[in-house]
Write a protein that holds these residues in place. Structure first.
Motif: not given
Lengths: 136, 638
Positions: A68, A84, B574, B577-579, B581-582, B584, B590-591
């Motif tokens: 990702h 987390r 979440d 956090a995912y965005s 992490h990338a 962005r 994608a997230d």
């Protein structure tokens, strides 16, 4: 061909499972001594099985997270993202991560010290010490 | 042309003859020839253009004769008789087979010269065979004989079958239409009427027994090829069939019969409603097993009928439902039984029954909404309460009490379109500040309403956001499945237990409409604090009760709302956090795919695009799934 590969993989999995089981058994023994409890064998087996399956899940998730972020290496960031949910675990991991980073820095410093001349080493040592003191 | 009577099926022979287009033999002694002639003459009768007998061979004339002679027999009975005939064709003399073949050949098209004498001769023979058949079949309908004897054409019989549904039962009684010489049917009409009355009486007596057996048998009749079974079934079946045209409002038998008499366009609409009536009665009746069966059927039919009725009576039901808040919280068991009542109420439009009809209308609207937006029944109930309150011109004093109710029922305000429209209508009509307040509150979570007017003011401001979100989510969520909606909705409000407790008492007070105004107006006082956006509790209730298909308590709704709120909070965390992490700052597809993969919805076997295709409406699919078109174009542009 594939069957042989699958068999090999199965053997590997079994070996890994055995290793996990042994480690879990040791840990359970320590906890039992600590808390004055006893762990039945089924409990240890169940815990080791759960741990193994969860490790599989973690691996998949970590790979997903790395992809990702458009990376091909799983880093501490991915691990932190995975952990987390549990705040204490996250804190622990972060702390450990910082320790590792600092220890790596120290090692680098030591290498520089050794490679350089005495004077430079002394200066670097002084600097390293100061850095260490700063960091500590 | 020889029609092999013994070995081959006469149908095949005649068909082959027809295809070959051989001229018919006339006046031959063999039965087969007569049969073939008979068949052809029948076919000729089918073709007025070809028939030389223009006066007697026109479809109009045929139809008249059919109506005169065969109105009494139901199409089902005819079918059965046809089946029986086919069954017995092997046994009966070939003349009988002719009738069968005639029927089978009706769709045929062989033009041939009419041979009236041959026709009459065959008719006589037919009479014989038919009488024999009748005897064997244990005829209860004398008309069968007469019909078959008179009809003299399987064509007429087939026409009878096809037109039987259209023939009103009243024609049986009318003598005026009988233009054929009475000598042929004199017996039939009277005997038939007597037989019909007898059947009706017997039917009444045996209603329940016949229903169960008929239901099982009628299906069997269509499938079984055993003559005996068919014969034995015809009685019951004919019984049922006879009663069908005569008693469109009959009870339970209509349910299985309705399937068969689907061709009966008249009764189709009446049947579900009658079935509901039946279900209503049956639900009350002591017949346990049947009650369950019919109530289930009724429930199913109710849903179907509600679909039909929704465009008709949304407003009326809503308006009627207003005055009956007190009943709103009756035992939910009553809801099950009131479902058929509701349908019954909805079907004729308005029933005189006071509490029942209104409750049922409430539930009608409930069902409608649930069907439209997968709303929850209990939630609608509460909505109805609030809507009623809104319509009832709540006073200021009542508003604080009404607010918790409304707030509870409204939730974040992602209501279905209808409710929104209604609320807007009501708001425009009322134009009261209290109404606006309550409606605004309706848009906001009910929890805050308990805090009082201050909270109301706060809700006003949050309503703006919530309503905007609601409107968007509403548009988006019109046909989206729950999980997609879950992803789209934002976390919601607060403990619902205190407000429900408060709302219990003021239920009787008419509440303002549940639906918030599309443009909430801020009250004079400035907003004290900003509330985080919440999901409409009414929406959650609707969706939840729709999927659970059971009555749900208020506490359960509160817990569900809490769970939803936590779930969406965690979800958004979440995604953030995912965005992050990338690297962005915007949450991307994608997230979400990563999130769904972690949830287990997206796997290696189930890609995201398949889920999009399956669950989202086409508009969203077009936005999400790129499609390549000619000219090196990709839609949507990347």
């Amino acid at each position: 061909m594939e069957a042989a590969g699958a068999e090999e993989r199965q053997l590997l999995v079994q070996r890994l499972k055995a290793a996990v089981h042994y480690t879990v058994g040791c840990l359970c023994q320590d906890v039992a001594e600590d808390k004055e409890l006893q762990f039945s064998k089924q409990t240890v087996a169940a815990i080791s099985e759960i741990t193994f399956r969860q490790c599989e899940n973690f691996a998949k998730d970590l790979e997903m997270f790395a992809r990702h972020a458009k990376r091909s290496t799983v880093t501490l960031e991915d691990v932190k993202l995975l952990a987390r949910r549990s705040s204490s675990l996250l804190k622990y991991i972060t702390q450990k991560g910082e320790e590792i980073v600092s220890s790596n820095m120290e090692q680098k410093e030591r290498k520089k010290k050794k490679s350089s001349t005495a004077k430079a080493a002394e200066q670097e040592a002084a600097m390293a010490e100061s850095e260490d003191s700063n960091m500590a | 042309m020889r029609c092999p009577c013994a070995g081959q099926a006469p149908e095949a022979a005649l068909l082959t003859q027809a295809t070959r287009g051989q001229p018919p033999d006339k006046g031959t002694a063999s039965e087969s020839k007569k049969e073939s002639n008979f068949g052809r003459s029948i076919l000729l009768k089918q073709r007025p253009a070809i028939l030389p007998d223009l006066d007697n061979g026109t479809p109009r004339f045929m139809l008249k004769r059919i109506i005169q002679t065969q109105a009494k027999v139901s199409p089902l009975a005819l079918e059965v008789s046809k089946h029986e005939e086919t069954e017995e064709s092997a046994l009966e003399p070939p003349s009988k087979r002719i009738s069968n073949t005639m029927e089978m050949q009706l769709p045929g098209f062989v033009p041939e010269d009419t041979s009236v004498p041959a026709f009459q001769m065959t008719r006589k023979k037919k009479k014989f065979s038919i009488s024999e058949f009748e005897r064997e079949a244990d005829k209860r309908l004398p008309q069968n004989q007469t019909q078959s004897a008179l009809d003299n054409t399987s064509l007429a019989r087939s026409l009878r079958m096809s037109l039987g549904s259209l023939i009103p039962p009243d024609t049986v009684e009318k003598r005026g239409l009988l233009r054929r010489p009475k000598k042929r049917k004199a017996i039939d009409v009277e005997a038939f009427e007597g037989g019909v009355e007898q059947n009706m009486l017997q039917r009444k007596a045996q209603n329940y027994l016949v229903d169960s057996s008929a239901a099982s048998m009628t299906r069997g009749t269509v499938l079984t090829s055993d003559a005996e079974i068919v014969l034995s079934n015809t009685e019951l079946f004919v019984q049922a069939g006879e009663e069908n045209p005569h008693r469109p409002s009959t009870l339970e038998p209509q349910l299985p019969d309705s399937k068969i008499s689907a061709q009966n366009s008249k009764t189709v609409d009446a049947v579900p409603e009658e079935a509901k009536l039946v279900g209503l009665e049956s639900s009350v009746a002591t017949d346990g097993g049947r009650t369950h069966r019919y109530s289930e059927k009724n429930l199913i039919i109710d849903y179907e009928s509600v679909d039909r009725m929704t465009p008709v009576s949304p407003k009326t039901s809503v308006s009627q439902g207003d005055g009956h808040q007190g009943h709103s919280h009756q035992s939910e068991l009553v809801e099950l039984f009131s479902v058929p009542e509701e349908v019954v109420a909805g079907a004729p439009g308005e029933h005189a029954k006071a509490g029942y009809s209104q409750q049922s209308e409430k539930k009608l609207t409930k069902k409608r909404e649930s069907q439209v937006t997968k709303a929850q029944e209990a939630g609608v109930e509460i909505e109805m309460i609030t809507s009623e309150a809104a319509e009832g011109n709540i006073e200021h004093l009542d508003s604080p009490k009404a607010e918790p109710q409304i707030a509870r029922s409204f939730g974040t305000g992602s209501l279905n379109r209808h409710s929104r429209a209604f609320s807007s209508q009501y708001f425009e009509e009322s134009g009261e500040k209290s109404l606006k307040k309550t409606t605004e509150q309706a848009g906001t979570p009910h929890d805050r309403a308990a805090t009082g007017e201050v909270a109301d003011i706060e809700e006003v401001t949050t309503d703006d956001e919530a309503e905007i979100e609601e409107r968007e989510s509403r548009d988006i969520s019109m046909k989206t499945p729950a999980f997609i909606r879950a992803a789209a909705y934002k976390p919601l409000s607060l403990p619902s237990t205190p407000p429900p407790a408060e709302s219990d008492t003021p239920k009787i007070i008419p509440l303002q409409p549940l639906w918030a105004k599309p443009v909430p107006k801020k009250s004079g006082a400035s907003q004290r604090k900003k509330r985080e956006p919440e999901l409409a509790s009414s929406l959650i209730k609707k969706i939840f009760s729709h999927y659970v298909k059971m009555p749900v308590t208020r506490e359960a709704f509160g817990i569900v709302q809490k769970c939803c709120e936590r779930y969406f909070k965690q979800l958004s965390n979440d995604l953030e956090a995912y965005s992050q992490h990338a690297g962005r700052k915007t949450v991307e597809v994608a997230d979400l795919e990563l999130l769904m993969r972690r949830q287990g919805l997206v796997t290696d076997k189930m890609p995201l695009h398949v889920l999009i295709e399956r669950h989202l409406p086409l508009e969203y699919r077009k936005l999400l799934i790129p499609v390549a078109v000619s000219g090196n174009k990709i839609i949507p542009c990347k």
